[in-house]
Design an enzyme around this catalytic site. Sequence first.
Site, PDB file in Angstrom:
ATOM      1  CD  GLU A 282      -2.978  -1.004   0.075  1.00  0.00           C
ATOM      2  OE1 GLU A 282      -2.898  -0.114  -0.739  1.00  0.00           O
ATOM      3  OE2 GLU A 282      -3.912  -1.870   0.029  1.00  0.00           O
TER       4      GLU A 282
ATOM      5  CG  HIS B 165      -4.374   0.243   5.488  1.00  0.00           C
ATOM      6  ND1 HIS B 165      -5.682   0.361   5.060  1.00  0.00           N
ATOM      7  CD2 HIS B 165      -4.029  -0.981   4.979  1.00  0.00           C
ATOM      8  CE1 HIS B 165      -6.013  -0.490   4.543  1.00  0.00           C
ATOM      9  NE2 HIS B 165      -4.974  -1.423   4.333  1.00  0.00           N
TER      10      HIS B 165
ATOM     11  CG  HIS C 262      -7.107  -5.326   6.286  1.00  0.00           C
ATOM     12  ND1 HIS C 262      -6.688  -6.231   5.476  1.00  0.00           N
ATOM     13  CD2 HIS C 262      -6.813  -4.251   5.379  1.00  0.00           C
ATOM     14  CE1 HIS C 262      -6.101  -5.576   4.205  1.00  0.00           C
ATOM     15  NE2 HIS C 262      -5.915  -4.344   4.489  1.00  0.00           N
TER      16      HIS C 262
ATOM     17  CE1 TYR D 208     -20.810  12.231  22.684  1.00  0.00           C
ATOM     18  CE2 TYR D 208     -18.962  13.536  21.827  1.00  0.00           C
ATOM     19  CZ  TYR D 208     -19.531  12.701  22.650  1.00  0.00           C
ATOM     20  OH  TYR D 208     -18.741  12.314  23.852  1.00  0.00           O
TER      21      TYR D 208
ATOM     22  CG  HIS E 110      -8.769  -2.361   1.243  1.00  0.00           C
ATOM     23  ND1 HIS E 110      -7.646  -1.945   0.037  1.00  0.00           N
ATOM     24  CD2 HIS E 110      -8.048  -2.686   2.387  1.00  0.00           C
ATOM     25  CE1 HIS E 110      -6.742  -1.866   0.659  1.00  0.00           C
ATOM     26  NE2 HIS E 110      -6.637  -2.596   2.126  1.00  0.00           N
TER      27      HIS E 110
ATOM     28  CE1 TYR F  83     -13.380  16.358  25.672  1.00  0.00           C
ATOM     29  CE2 TYR F  83     -11.413  15.432  24.609  1.00  0.00           C
ATOM     30  CZ  TYR F  83     -12.670  15.415  25.767  1.00  0.00           C
ATOM     31  OH  TYR F  83     -12.670  14.136  26.484  1.00  0.00           O
TER      32      TYR F  83
HETATM   33 ZN   LIG Z   1      -5.070  -3.034   3.058  1.00  0.00          ZN
END
Ligand SMILES: [Zn+2]
Length: 219
Positions: free
Chosen positions: A82, A101, A103, A122, A164, A217
């Site tokens: 990726e 990233h 899954h 929210y 994905h 915040y």
């Molecule tokens: Zn992936």
Amino acid sequence: MHSNSPSAECVSNPADLVQVMQYLERVGLNTGSAGNASYRAGGHSYLITPSGVAPSALTAESIIRMPHHRASEAGIPKPSSESPMHSAIYAARPDVRAIVHTHSSYATALACRRKSIPAFHYMVAVAGGDSIRCAPYATFGTKELSAHAVAALNGRTACLLANHGVLALSSDPLTAAKLALEVEQLAKQYCIALQCGEPKILNKEQMQEVLEKFEHYGQ
Ligand SMILES: [Zn+2]
């Protein structure tokens, strides 16, 4: 001298990526060699986890520096498949220093519906807007997927990738991982809410109020 360029104060450390991948496995967001993480090293260069290596086998030495890595030589590990998506995000988003990233199960289940997560809670504002968008489907590692991801992340710090997984962006890898965990928690809650009927969705004004509060915040 202060600069808008992220290269000015980058302190990325390969060990941080090892720790964050082990954290993602420990909290159940990734299993096996799924998912990846990167950390901007200055300008458009960044550190990224290698392809197909389980978190327990990762070492600081196995972390790869992009974009000038030469993976074609035998015995040299390849960067995550990726990496084109990471490159595209760093090029498009000077505010981003780290990308995680995953899954993760619930978020990926929702991504298979190819729909954004609406403002059913929210906390959806944690990704910077009134929804967590789902990028259209494209094959992993392609320019098409990179373009879809950049568009879905416009003005946001997280998105789903159709059929994905999830992307989470932040100032450092651990903060990005915690955002990915927050997205997974929201996805789980949304899946449960959908099973009990159609959840009420907060309107634009209600979410605008939350987004403004989020700006002030914390400490
Ligand atoms: Zn992936």
